[in-house]
Design a protein around this motif. Structure first.
Motif, PDB file in Angstrom:
ATOM      1  N   LYS A  74      -5.642  11.718  -0.065  1.00  0.00           N
ATOM      2  CA  LYS A  74      -5.981  10.535   0.722  1.00  0.00           C
ATOM      3  C   LYS A  74      -6.528   9.423  -0.175  1.00  0.00           C
ATOM      4  O   LYS A  74      -6.153   8.257  -0.034  1.00  0.00           O
ATOM      5  CB  LYS A  74      -7.006  10.900   1.795  1.00  0.00           C
ATOM      6  CG  LYS A  74      -7.378   9.754   2.687  1.00  0.00           C
ATOM      7  CD  LYS A  74      -8.387  10.176   3.735  1.00  0.00           C
ATOM      8  CE  LYS A  74      -8.763   8.960   4.580  1.00  0.00           C
ATOM      9  NZ  LYS A  74      -9.885   9.218   5.451  1.00  0.00           N
ATOM     10  N   ARG A  97      -5.930   8.937  -3.340  1.00  0.00           N
ATOM     11  CA  ARG A  97      -4.823   8.404  -4.143  1.00  0.00           C
ATOM     12  C   ARG A  97      -3.976   7.429  -3.323  1.00  0.00           C
ATOM     13  O   ARG A  97      -3.613   6.361  -3.801  1.00  0.00           O
ATOM     14  CB  ARG A  97      -3.967   9.562  -4.652  1.00  0.00           C
ATOM     15  CG  ARG A  97      -2.774   9.134  -5.449  1.00  0.00           C
ATOM     16  CD  ARG A  97      -3.167   8.557  -6.762  1.00  0.00           C
ATOM     17  NE  ARG A  97      -2.778   9.448  -7.813  1.00  0.00           N
ATOM     18  CZ  ARG A  97      -2.724   9.109  -9.076  1.00  0.00           C
ATOM     19  NH1 ARG A  97      -3.026   7.898  -9.443  1.00  0.00           N
ATOM     20  NH2 ARG A  97      -2.378   9.958  -9.977  1.00  0.00           N
ATOM     21  N   LEU A  98      -3.661   7.809  -2.091  1.00  0.00           N
ATOM     22  CA  LEU A  98      -2.869   6.925  -1.233  1.00  0.00           C
ATOM     23  C   LEU A  98      -3.609   5.620  -0.946  1.00  0.00           C
ATOM     24  O   LEU A  98      -3.040   4.540  -1.044  1.00  0.00           O
ATOM     25  CB  LEU A  98      -2.518   7.621   0.084  1.00  0.00           C
ATOM     26  CG  LEU A  98      -1.512   8.768   0.009  1.00  0.00           C
ATOM     27  CD1 LEU A  98      -1.401   9.473   1.357  1.00  0.00           C
ATOM     28  CD2 LEU A  98      -0.156   8.292  -0.457  1.00  0.00           C
ATOM     29  N   GLU A  99      -4.866   5.726  -0.584  1.00  0.00           N
ATOM     30  CA  GLU A  99      -5.647   4.540  -0.232  1.00  0.00           C
ATOM     31  C   GLU A  99      -5.864   3.606  -1.411  1.00  0.00           C
ATOM     32  O   GLU A  99      -6.067   2.411  -1.225  1.00  0.00           O
ATOM     33  CB  GLU A  99      -7.000   4.950   0.352  1.00  0.00           C
ATOM     34  CG  GLU A  99      -6.891   5.569   1.729  1.00  0.00           C
ATOM     35  CD  GLU A  99      -8.213   6.104   2.254  1.00  0.00           C
ATOM     36  OE1 GLU A  99      -9.199   6.183   1.481  1.00  0.00           O
ATOM     37  OE2 GLU A  99      -8.253   6.452   3.448  1.00  0.00           O
ATOM     38  N   GLN A 116       0.848  -1.197   0.000  1.00  0.00           N
ATOM     39  CA  GLN A 116       0.000   0.000   0.000  1.00  0.00           C
ATOM     40  C   GLN A 116       0.879   1.242   0.000  1.00  0.00           C
ATOM     41  O   GLN A 116       1.796   1.346   0.815  1.00  0.00           O
ATOM     42  CB  GLN A 116      -0.866  -0.014   1.263  1.00  0.00           C
ATOM     43  CG  GLN A 116      -1.658   1.254   1.506  1.00  0.00           C
ATOM     44  CD  GLN A 116      -2.921   1.282   0.695  1.00  0.00           C
ATOM     45  OE1 GLN A 116      -3.658   0.320   0.714  1.00  0.00           O
ATOM     46  NE2 GLN A 116      -3.156   2.361  -0.021  1.00  0.00           N
ATOM     47  N   LEU A 117       0.588   2.183  -0.896  1.00  0.00           N
ATOM     48  CA  LEU A 117       1.314   3.452  -0.897  1.00  0.00           C
ATOM     49  C   LEU A 117       0.915   4.245   0.344  1.00  0.00           C
ATOM     50  O   LEU A 117      -0.274   4.435   0.611  1.00  0.00           O
ATOM     51  CB  LEU A 117       0.983   4.258  -2.161  1.00  0.00           C
ATOM     52  CG  LEU A 117       1.707   5.590  -2.327  1.00  0.00           C
ATOM     53  CD1 LEU A 117       3.206   5.375  -2.510  1.00  0.00           C
ATOM     54  CD2 LEU A 117       1.142   6.367  -3.503  1.00  0.00           C
ATOM     55  N   THR A 118       1.907   4.680   1.109  1.00  0.00           N
ATOM     56  CA  THR A 118       1.633   5.449   2.327  1.00  0.00           C
ATOM     57  C   THR A 118       2.139   6.886   2.244  1.00  0.00           C
ATOM     58  O   THR A 118       1.708   7.739   3.017  1.00  0.00           O
ATOM     59  CB  THR A 118       2.250   4.774   3.564  1.00  0.00           C
ATOM     60  OG1 THR A 118       3.666   4.650   3.367  1.00  0.00           O
ATOM     61  CG2 THR A 118       1.629   3.410   3.807  1.00  0.00           C
ATOM     62  N   TYR A 119       3.061   7.135   1.314  1.00  0.00           N
ATOM     63  CA  TYR A 119       3.626   8.476   1.207  1.00  0.00           C
ATOM     64  C   TYR A 119       4.318   8.619  -0.132  1.00  0.00           C
ATOM     65  O   TYR A 119       4.879   7.662  -0.658  1.00  0.00           O
ATOM     66  CB  TYR A 119       4.662   8.713   2.328  1.00  0.00           C
ATOM     67  CG  TYR A 119       5.330  10.059   2.233  1.00  0.00           C
ATOM     68  CD1 TYR A 119       4.713  11.193   2.732  1.00  0.00           C
ATOM     69  CD2 TYR A 119       6.565  10.205   1.614  1.00  0.00           C
ATOM     70  CE1 TYR A 119       5.314  12.438   2.622  1.00  0.00           C
ATOM     71  CE2 TYR A 119       7.171  11.443   1.501  1.00  0.00           C
ATOM     72  CZ  TYR A 119       6.543  12.557   2.005  1.00  0.00           C
ATOM     73  OH  TYR A 119       7.134  13.782   1.881  1.00  0.00           O
ATOM     74  N   ILE A 157       3.422  14.851  -2.354  1.00  0.00           N
ATOM     75  CA  ILE A 157       2.512  15.455  -1.377  1.00  0.00           C
ATOM     76  C   ILE A 157       3.106  16.763  -0.848  1.00  0.00           C
ATOM     77  O   ILE A 157       2.407  17.764  -0.719  1.00  0.00           O
ATOM     78  CB  ILE A 157       2.232  14.481  -0.203  1.00  0.00           C
ATOM     79  CG1 ILE A 157       1.416  13.287  -0.694  1.00  0.00           C
ATOM     80  CG2 ILE A 157       1.501  15.195   0.935  1.00  0.00           C
ATOM     81  CD1 ILE A 157       1.248  12.197   0.349  1.00  0.00           C
ATOM     82  N   THR A 193      -3.744   3.286  -4.145  1.00  0.00           N
ATOM     83  CA  THR A 193      -2.537   2.869  -4.844  1.00  0.00           C
ATOM     84  C   THR A 193      -1.975   1.641  -4.139  1.00  0.00           C
ATOM     85  O   THR A 193      -1.359   1.739  -3.086  1.00  0.00           O
ATOM     86  CB  THR A 193      -1.496   4.003  -4.910  1.00  0.00           C
ATOM     87  OG1 THR A 193      -2.088   5.127  -5.567  1.00  0.00           O
ATOM     88  CG2 THR A 193      -0.262   3.564  -5.675  1.00  0.00           C
ATOM     89  N   LEU A 253       8.410   7.020  -3.640  1.00  0.00           N
ATOM     90  CA  LEU A 253       7.137   6.429  -3.251  1.00  0.00           C
ATOM     91  C   LEU A 253       7.414   5.447  -2.114  1.00  0.00           C
ATOM     92  O   LEU A 253       8.266   4.568  -2.262  1.00  0.00           O
ATOM     93  CB  LEU A 253       6.510   5.679  -4.433  1.00  0.00           C
ATOM     94  CG  LEU A 253       6.292   6.468  -5.710  1.00  0.00           C
ATOM     95  CD1 LEU A 253       5.922   5.536  -6.846  1.00  0.00           C
ATOM     96  CD2 LEU A 253       5.215   7.500  -5.508  1.00  0.00           C
TER      97      LEU A 253
END
Length: 144
Positions: free
Chosen positions: A62, A64-66, A30-33, A37, A68, A138
């Protein structure tokens, strides 16, 4: 001379031991950062936005992060979520892992390149490499 001989033997072993193996990637990430940003949050558009506009931008970040998620599967297959015309789309690509931890994603339209700059059982950091974009690092966390 002995130091030179030792270096010529140990240096290749160092790179071999530090080379990521595809089996280490297998799983769901999961992408977290991402560095982008920071660019958005420090941009004049964000800084000068109304509270409603900022909330909208924050919601898009948010979302996009959730959404990806990279799922590396056996036989060098990557399933991932992409955004096409602001719509979430499930895609699949062939993966190639080259020397110096270079990851090549053979997408339907193009090949994408990223360097794996950090990998642990729970964290992966990718640096996309492109002639036209500087998106930054990423950061992914393993979720399964």
């Amino acid at each position: 001379m002995n130091l030179s001989l030792i270096t010529s033997i140990l240096l290749p072993l160092f790179f071999f031991w530090n080379q990521v193996q595809y089996s280490e990637l297998v799983g769901t990430w999961q992408l977290t950062y991402f560095d982008g940003i920071e660019k958005i949050v420090h941009s004049p558009e964000y800084q000068n936005a109304t509270p409603t506009q900022r909330a909208n931008m924050d919601a898009r970040i948010k979302f996009r992060l959730e959404n990806t998620v990279y799922q590396f599967e056996e036989k060098d297959v990557l399933k991932y979520i992409d955004f096409v015309n602001q719509t979430v789309v499930q895609k699949e690509a062939k993966i190639e892992l080259k020397d110096e931890n270079m990851l090549i994603i053979h997408d339907e339209d193009e090949d994408r390149l990223a360097k794996i700059v950090e990998l642990s059982p729970k964290k992966m950091v990718l640096l996309p490499i492109s002639a036209t974009s500087r998106s930054g690092k990423l950061v992914f966390e393993r979720i399964k």
